[in-house]
Design a protein around this motif. Sequence first.
Motif, PDB file in Angstrom:
ATOM      1  N   ILE A  64     -19.982  15.635  -5.435  1.00  0.00           N
ATOM      2  CA  ILE A  64     -18.861  16.083  -6.265  1.00  0.00           C
ATOM      3  C   ILE A  64     -18.878  15.385  -7.627  1.00  0.00           C
ATOM      4  O   ILE A  64     -18.781  16.024  -8.676  1.00  0.00           O
ATOM      5  CB  ILE A  64     -17.519  15.824  -5.545  1.00  0.00           C
ATOM      6  CG1 ILE A  64     -17.380  16.772  -4.358  1.00  0.00           C
ATOM      7  CG2 ILE A  64     -16.344  16.008  -6.499  1.00  0.00           C
ATOM      8  CD1 ILE A  64     -16.182  16.472  -3.496  1.00  0.00           C
ATOM      9  N   SER A  65     -19.042  14.054  -7.618  1.00  0.00           N
ATOM     10  CA  SER A  65     -19.012  13.351  -8.909  1.00  0.00           C
ATOM     11  C   SER A  65     -20.192  13.772  -9.777  1.00  0.00           C
ATOM     12  O   SER A  65     -20.044  13.959 -10.996  1.00  0.00           O
ATOM     13  CB  SER A  65     -18.996  11.840  -8.695  1.00  0.00           C
ATOM     14  OG  SER A  65     -20.124  11.436  -7.973  1.00  0.00           O
ATOM     15  N   ALA A  66     -21.358  13.956  -9.161  1.00  0.00           N
ATOM     16  CA  ALA A  66     -22.518  14.374  -9.957  1.00  0.00           C
ATOM     17  C   ALA A  66     -22.329  15.798 -10.487  1.00  0.00           C
ATOM     18  O   ALA A  66     -22.729  16.101 -11.620  1.00  0.00           O
ATOM     19  CB  ALA A  66     -23.787  14.294  -9.116  1.00  0.00           C
ATOM     20  N   ALA A  67     -21.681  16.659  -9.686  1.00  0.00           N
ATOM     21  CA  ALA A  67     -21.461  18.032 -10.140  1.00  0.00           C
ATOM     22  C   ALA A  67     -20.508  18.054 -11.334  1.00  0.00           C
ATOM     23  O   ALA A  67     -20.750  18.773 -12.319  1.00  0.00           O
ATOM     24  CB  ALA A  67     -20.892  18.877  -8.995  1.00  0.00           C
ATOM     25  N   ILE A  68     -19.437  17.252 -11.268  1.00  0.00           N
ATOM     26  CA  ILE A  68     -18.514  17.184 -12.408  1.00  0.00           C
ATOM     27  C   ILE A  68     -19.273  16.691 -13.642  1.00  0.00           C
ATOM     28  O   ILE A  68     -19.142  17.231 -14.747  1.00  0.00           O
ATOM     29  CB  ILE A  68     -17.342  16.241 -12.076  1.00  0.00           C
ATOM     30  CG1 ILE A  68     -16.516  16.810 -10.928  1.00  0.00           C
ATOM     31  CG2 ILE A  68     -16.460  16.031 -13.296  1.00  0.00           C
ATOM     32  CD1 ILE A  68     -15.484  15.845 -10.385  1.00  0.00           C
ATOM     33  N   CYS A 122     -14.879   9.211 -12.482  1.00  0.00           N
ATOM     34  CA  CYS A 122     -16.283   8.818 -12.302  1.00  0.00           C
ATOM     35  C   CYS A 122     -17.215   9.904 -12.840  1.00  0.00           C
ATOM     36  O   CYS A 122     -18.229   9.598 -13.475  1.00  0.00           O
ATOM     37  CB  CYS A 122     -16.589   8.582 -10.835  1.00  0.00           C
ATOM     38  SG  CYS A 122     -15.818   7.102 -10.215  1.00  0.00           S
ATOM     39  N   GLY A 123     -16.853  11.160 -12.574  1.00  0.00           N
ATOM     40  CA  GLY A 123     -17.664  12.258 -13.076  1.00  0.00           C
ATOM     41  C   GLY A 123     -17.757  12.230 -14.591  1.00  0.00           C
ATOM     42  O   GLY A 123     -18.826  12.447 -15.166  1.00  0.00           O
ATOM     43  N   ILE A 124     -16.632  11.948 -15.246  1.00  0.00           N
ATOM     44  CA  ILE A 124     -16.637  11.904 -16.714  1.00  0.00           C
ATOM     45  C   ILE A 124     -17.536  10.764 -17.203  1.00  0.00           C
ATOM     46  O   ILE A 124     -18.339  10.936 -18.130  1.00  0.00           O
ATOM     47  CB  ILE A 124     -15.204  11.745 -17.241  1.00  0.00           C
ATOM     48  CG1 ILE A 124     -14.401  13.020 -16.953  1.00  0.00           C
ATOM     49  CG2 ILE A 124     -15.203  11.443 -18.729  1.00  0.00           C
ATOM     50  CD1 ILE A 124     -12.965  12.934 -17.375  1.00  0.00           C
TER      51      ILE A 124
END
Lengths: 356, 350
Positions: free
Chosen positions: B113-117, B204-206
């Motif tokens: 999820i974080s990498a996708a964001i 985290c994604g940002i």
Amino acid sequence: MTITTTDTAVSPAAADPLKLTRRTMPDWITWALGAAAVGLGVLVKAVQGNWALGAFYAGLFFIATVTAASWRLEDRRRAKDRFATSIVYTAFVLAIVPLVSILGYTIKKGFEELSPYFLSHSMRGVGPRDDTGGIYHAIVGTLEQVGLAALIAVPLGLLTAIYLVEYGRGRLARSITFFVDVMTGIPSIVAGLFVYSFWIMTLGFEASGFAGSLALMILMLPTVVRATEEMLKLVPNELREASLALGIPKWRTILKVVLPTAMGGIITGVMLAVARVIGETAPLLLLVGLTQSINTNPFSGWQSSIPLYVFEQNHAGNQFSGDRAWAGALTLIIIVMVLNLVARLIARWKAPKAGR
Amino acid sequence: MSTSITPESRGDAKRDSGRRRGRSDKTGHGTDAKLPKPAKTQVRLGDRVFLGSSRGAGILLLVIMAAIAVFLVVEALDALGKNDGNFLTDSTWVTDGAKPAFGVAGLVGGTVISAAIAMLIAVPVAVGVALFITHYAPRRVAQTLGYIVDLLAAVPSVVFGLWGLVFLSPKLIGLHTWLSDYLGWIPIFDKDDAGATARTLFTCGIILAIMVLPIIAAVTREVFLQVPRAHEEAALALGATRWEMIRTAVLPFGKPGIISASMLGLGRALGETIAVAMVLSSSQELVFKFLDPGGNTIAANIANQFGESNELGRGALIASGLVLFFLTLLVNGAARVVINRHKEFSGANA
């Protein structure tokens, strides 16, 4: 290369005396809309008290009005073009803002604590309520760990690159090239886990600075190989052939002709690789232990390192540790940036004249 | 040799020299067989030592790679044998006591999820940055601007973590509330905990997006620089605007490059450890609502748990690291396949 040719195509000022081009929007409209957008941004900031929100509205306003004005005064295609231009400029600004923010904020927070005292003292015996303590033990650790890693990775990487460029053909060279690529993508924590399971769990050594060096070496190696390989490929074949034609054996040709020619670029590559691993925290977290005192021996006993120090001080969460973490971060950033700039300068001075 | 060396001409020169050198080696061998000279054998010795050591270095590199896989697998199997839960579908992490049960489902979920964001934010911006530097910025300052973006890649991840925790995440609380207010009807944008901090997977994604942006931008820039100039000029000569030229000439040519650059960035985002470990307020369960605090990534979990783990716990962490290793291997391998199919722009300078 392409910029000069494209400029005339869109520049609204390029009025054609033969009226072959269509009507273009005068420049002052763009400027006026820009000024209005800035005004709107300041207004939003005054009302809402948030710069980010102001900038967001200003950008949105500018992109919308410029596109609309161009649609009205020019045509649909020009409007699309202006829209795309604004988006591309926005993307660049979006990329620069975090950089400026990180550097600015780190410098602001870090300068409060950064001092000769901070750089020359360790954390030994510093209690949670003490405003003393410094980073000296971490600097010693980082220098030794990264130095040892470079000492192993640079010769190994140089030789591998020489093999790939000067000797390697066939399956072995191809698989080495492939695995260098694979190695580039190894997450640093995985390199740390590997050294832990190999060096500490299987061979039974204690956590030490050298264990950290081994992980850093794995992370440096592909970068060094890649940079050296690229540079060796740039050395003109005429030089090699001239040397071989004089009857000089191949290994002396490589040592005395090829390597010196590519030396500037190789040094740059090595420095960039060092700059990359100097900020690595994750593998060291598993491998070097953690100490508050100065330990100059990387082969026995626990050590610290600058990134680990930042992580640990941030974690400690007492009154002064936050300041120390920022000062450590600033120290780290200064080291990395200086390494990067020097590397780029060497690259520029020593570069073979290769266009671009 | 021409003054501007494009990778193609470099490649040609290399192949060429290889052939030429190969031939000269052979002829050297031939004359050698006819007229053996004692002086030659001495020369040969130096060459043999040099070839041997450089080949040895290359082989050592392969050995290291093999050792990484072997040691991780061995240690991981050891721990997995003692696991009472299902390693792939559980999302608990209990490694002590009588019934240790651990699984990576929650960790893999958080990582993805974080990498996708990060990808959703970073790829469009990075393509924009690359376009700006290659086609929009004034030529005189373009290279310098490129260096400045590259500097972002030089910022150590621990500094990203500190900045993200202290500076960025408090500023993002408003954005979290706004997103959940207006998009809350989409389940994943729903926010249970209204007043919470912004130490979430979204933040985290940002941060990951900022970290991988310079990598993607650098590779994409290289590709855009190699678009044949004739294509661009042809488009302009037909009356295309700059955007139409980019859409018809630059983007189609650069598409495989953009894809592989994104995958290289994705590999980096999946493996990032310290920044996520510092920013995320983690939990073990599988979290889909990324605006709420919680969730965890494989790498951050290793960094957080390692210090306090017992022998079995560390083995379990190594097993999760193995999952991460294969995940990044898969992504990077795919990127390399795309790059190698279009050999003219290897991502080597990234």
